[in-house]
Design a protein around this motif. Structure first.
Motif, PDB file in Angstrom:
ATOM      1  N   SER A   8      35.117  -1.929   6.808  1.00  0.00           N
ATOM      2  CA  SER A   8      33.918  -2.026   5.975  1.00  0.00           C
ATOM      3  C   SER A   8      32.903  -2.991   6.572  1.00  0.00           C
ATOM      4  CB  SER A   8      34.288  -2.472   4.553  1.00  0.00           C
ATOM      5  OG  SER A   8      35.007  -1.462   3.880  1.00  0.00           O
ATOM      6  N   LEU A   9      33.375  -4.103   7.110  1.00  0.00           N
ATOM      7  CA  LEU A   9      32.468  -5.071   7.735  1.00  0.00           C
ATOM      8  C   LEU A   9      31.816  -4.486   8.984  1.00  0.00           C
ATOM      9  CD1 LEU A   9      34.748  -8.207   7.343  1.00  0.00           C
ATOM     10  CD2 LEU A   9      32.556  -7.842   6.175  1.00  0.00           C
ATOM     11  N   TYR A  10      32.615  -3.815   9.795  1.00  0.00           N
ATOM     12  CA  TYR A  10      32.103  -3.190  11.021  1.00  0.00           C
ATOM     13  C   TYR A  10      31.030  -2.155  10.686  1.00  0.00           C
ATOM     14  CZ  TYR A  10      32.292  -0.171  15.202  1.00  0.00           C
ATOM     15  OH  TYR A  10      31.985   0.591  16.300  1.00  0.00           O
ATOM     16  N   TRP A  11      31.311  -1.305   9.703  1.00  0.00           N
ATOM     17  CA  TRP A  11      30.343  -0.278   9.341  1.00  0.00           C
ATOM     18  C   TRP A  11      29.137  -0.854   8.614  1.00  0.00           C
ATOM     19  CZ3 TRP A  11      29.575   4.114  11.452  1.00  0.00           C
ATOM     20  CH2 TRP A  11      30.632   4.798  12.055  1.00  0.00           C
ATOM     21  N   LEU A  12      29.308  -1.934   7.902  1.00  0.00           N
ATOM     22  CA  LEU A  12      28.165  -2.629   7.327  1.00  0.00           C
ATOM     23  C   LEU A  12      27.201  -3.045   8.434  1.00  0.00           C
ATOM     24  CD1 LEU A  12      26.535  -4.140   5.164  1.00  0.00           C
ATOM     25  CD2 LEU A  12      28.196  -6.023   5.351  1.00  0.00           C
ATOM     26  N   GLY A  13      27.754  -3.632   9.507  1.00  0.00           N
ATOM     27  CA  GLY A  13      26.918  -4.022  10.633  1.00  0.00           C
ATOM     28  C   GLY A  13      26.215  -2.833  11.258  1.00  0.00           C
ATOM     29  N   THR A 140      16.299  -6.537   6.141  1.00  0.00           N
ATOM     30  CA  THR A 140      17.282  -6.591   7.225  1.00  0.00           C
ATOM     31  C   THR A 140      17.184  -7.919   7.983  1.00  0.00           C
ATOM     32  OG1 THR A 140      15.788  -5.379   8.727  1.00  0.00           O
ATOM     33  CG2 THR A 140      17.415  -4.096   7.492  1.00  0.00           C
ATOM     34  N   ARG A 141      15.971  -8.460   8.089  1.00  0.00           N
ATOM     35  CA  ARG A 141      15.841  -9.807   8.682  1.00  0.00           C
ATOM     36  C   ARG A 141      16.504 -10.841   7.782  1.00  0.00           C
ATOM     37  NH1 ARG A 141      10.499  -8.112   9.986  1.00  0.00           N
ATOM     38  NH2 ARG A 141       9.706  -9.202   8.149  1.00  0.00           N
ATOM     39  N   GLY A 142      16.380 -10.652   6.474  1.00  0.00           N
ATOM     40  CA  GLY A 142      17.043 -11.561   5.547  1.00  0.00           C
ATOM     41  C   GLY A 142      18.549 -11.508   5.690  1.00  0.00           C
ATOM     42  N   PHE A 143      19.081 -10.309   5.891  1.00  0.00           N
ATOM     43  CA  PHE A 143      20.522 -10.173   6.116  1.00  0.00           C
ATOM     44  C   PHE A 143      20.923 -10.875   7.411  1.00  0.00           C
ATOM     45  CE2 PHE A 143      24.127  -7.918   8.025  1.00  0.00           C
ATOM     46  CZ  PHE A 143      25.064  -8.033   7.012  1.00  0.00           C
ATOM     47  N   GLU A 144      20.135 -10.693   8.461  1.00  0.00           N
ATOM     48  CA  GLU A 144      20.441 -11.337   9.742  1.00  0.00           C
ATOM     49  C   GLU A 144      20.423 -12.860   9.603  1.00  0.00           C
ATOM     50  OE1 GLU A 144      21.558 -11.145  13.717  1.00  0.00           O
ATOM     51  OE2 GLU A 144      21.266  -9.499  12.310  1.00  0.00           O
ATOM     52  N   GLY A 145      19.439 -13.383   8.868  1.00  0.00           N
ATOM     53  CA  GLY A 145      19.387 -14.824   8.646  1.00  0.00           C
ATOM     54  C   GLY A 145      20.572 -15.327   7.852  1.00  0.00           C
ATOM     55  N   THR A 155      34.890 -12.222   9.444  1.00  0.00           N
ATOM     56  CA  THR A 155      33.872 -11.490   8.695  1.00  0.00           C
ATOM     57  C   THR A 155      32.620 -11.281   9.527  1.00  0.00           C
ATOM     58  OG1 THR A 155      34.652 -12.252   6.526  1.00  0.00           O
ATOM     59  CG2 THR A 155      32.350 -11.572   6.679  1.00  0.00           C
ATOM     60  N   THR A 156      32.047 -12.360  10.022  1.00  0.00           N
ATOM     61  CA  THR A 156      30.817 -12.249  10.796  1.00  0.00           C
ATOM     62  C   THR A 156      31.060 -11.572  12.138  1.00  0.00           C
ATOM     63  OG1 THR A 156      31.155 -14.524  11.580  1.00  0.00           O
ATOM     64  CG2 THR A 156      29.696 -14.218   9.704  1.00  0.00           C
ATOM     65  N   LEU A 157      32.230 -11.759  12.724  1.00  0.00           N
ATOM     66  CA  LEU A 157      32.505 -11.140  14.019  1.00  0.00           C
ATOM     67  C   LEU A 157      32.581  -9.623  13.926  1.00  0.00           C
ATOM     68  CD1 LEU A 157      35.113 -13.655  15.472  1.00  0.00           C
ATOM     69  CD2 LEU A 157      32.802 -13.232  16.329  1.00  0.00           C
ATOM     70  N   PHE A 158      33.189  -9.091  12.877  1.00  0.00           N
ATOM     71  CA  PHE A 158      33.254  -7.633  12.733  1.00  0.00           C
ATOM     72  C   PHE A 158      31.865  -7.059  12.448  1.00  0.00           C
ATOM     73  CE2 PHE A 158      37.939  -7.935  12.112  1.00  0.00           C
ATOM     74  CZ  PHE A 158      38.297  -6.971  13.044  1.00  0.00           C
ATOM     75  N   ILE A 159      31.064  -7.767  11.668  1.00  0.00           N
ATOM     76  CA  ILE A 159      29.690  -7.303  11.440  1.00  0.00           C
ATOM     77  C   ILE A 159      28.912  -7.303  12.750  1.00  0.00           C
ATOM     78  CG2 ILE A 159      27.498  -7.829  10.299  1.00  0.00           C
ATOM     79  CD1 ILE A 159      29.127  -8.995   7.968  1.00  0.00           C
ATOM     80  N   ARG A 160      29.033  -8.380  13.511  1.00  0.00           N
ATOM     81  CA  ARG A 160      28.343  -8.479  14.806  1.00  0.00           C
ATOM     82  C   ARG A 160      28.802  -7.384  15.766  1.00  0.00           C
ATOM     83  NH1 ARG A 160      23.797 -11.183  14.232  1.00  0.00           N
ATOM     84  NH2 ARG A 160      24.038 -13.366  13.634  1.00  0.00           N
TER      85      ARG A 160
END
Length: 311
Positions: A8-13, A140-145, A155-160
């Motif tokens: 889910s995290l990977y696909w969210l990214g 999307t910039r807000g999400f990136e921030g 969590t952040t690594l799978f999104i990245r």
């Protein structure tokens, strides 16, 4: 971490990155269309469909090839997976599945992007279209921030990782369409239409200022190609996204204590990309090079799914 959470995290990214890319592509195409002749404008929208691999479903929808029809199709048509609306809906579904792993700001950015489409799609003239894509880009910039302010953990690594894989695919397709099919018949290479289209490419990847910093001889197609292929300073270049993929996989390996086929495949690609010379690629065939990159990226995506048991 459970495999379904990682997936889910990977696909969210991936979906957030894809929504941002389509928004930037629509924005740049609107600007190019406004400056172009009728035929050049139609070719610009046809290329946008080609980049997003939505040409076939658009033809099947039996709509005219007009700015409003294609823009609406790419922004808010829920009937195909390439629209911004569908990308954000899928991103929101994946974010809800891992809500406890996300910060409040990250969740609000994803949810806010999805809520944009409640009342904004009654008309799609150029100014209204730009307003919608600007709102999407802001979220999307807000999400990136928000992601930058979260813990540097799985969590952040799978999104990245998902973002890096998606970015590789997007940039390769964008460059391939421009170089291989975009210039209208009868237009001169290096002419006004050609230059406008290369500028559109730079606008789509937020690289107009970066190009001016790195290249002093004005707009040259070979330099744009070099920027998107080989310059790791540009976050959306193939070199940068390749490095980011390896970085995310390496960090995940350290946390888990194990590596797999995806790690090896990513490092092999990184070594090859580092040795790539733009002039050699153009001489030997840029289209073939980019198609191979797209195919390899799909194989890496599959390897990631197997390694982390997404399926």
């Amino acid at each position: 971490m459970l495999s379904r959470t990682a997936a889910s995290l990977y696909w969210l990214g991936r979906y957030i990155e894809r929504a941002d890319f389509v928004a930037r592509l629509v924005e740049a195409t609107v600007r190019l269309d406004v400056l172009s002749t009728r035929s050049a404008g139609e070719d610009a929208w046809r290329s946008a469909l080609a980049v997003t691999e939505t040409a076939e479903p658009f033809v099947a929808s039996d709509q005219p090839l007009t700015r409003e029809a294609v823009a609406r199709f790419l922004i808010s048509d829920a009937s195909h997976p390439g629209s911004i609306l569908r990308c954000l809906a899928m991103a929101r579904d994946n974010a809800r599945a891992v809500r406890i792993a996300l910060s409040r700001e990250a969740w609000q950015a994803v949810n806010g992007a999805w809520l944009i489409f409640d009342k904004r799609m009654s008309r799609l003239d150029p100014s209204a279209t730009l307003a919608v894509v600007d709102a999407v880009k802001a979220e999307t910039r807000g999400f990136e921030g928000a992601l930058h302010r979260m813990l540097r953990n799985q969590t952040t690594l799978f999104i990245r990782l998902g973002q890096a894989i998606e970015r590789t695919d997007n940039t390769a397709r964008l460059l391939d369409v421009k170089y291989h099919i975009l210039l209208p018949e009868g237009e001169r290479v290096g002419g006004l239409v050609d230059r406008d289209q290369w500028t559109t490419i730079l606008q789509t990847v937020s690289a107009v200022t970066a190009y001016r910093w790195l290249y002093s001889e004005g707009l040259k197609p070979s330099n744009v190609i070099d920027l998107l292929l080989s310059r790791g300073e540009l976050p959306r270049s193939l070199a940068a996204s390749t490095d980011e993929t390896v970085g995310a996989l390496t960090a995940l390996a350290k946390l888990s204590g194990s590596q797999g086929a995806a790690d090896r495949m990513a490092r092999t690609r990184q070594a090859r990309v580092a040795k790539t010379r733009t002039g050699d690629v153009i001489t030997s065939g840029l289209h073939q090079h980019l198609q191979a990159m797209i195919a390899e990226n799909a194989l890496l995506h599959d390897a990631i799914g197997r390694q982390f048991k997404f399926h």
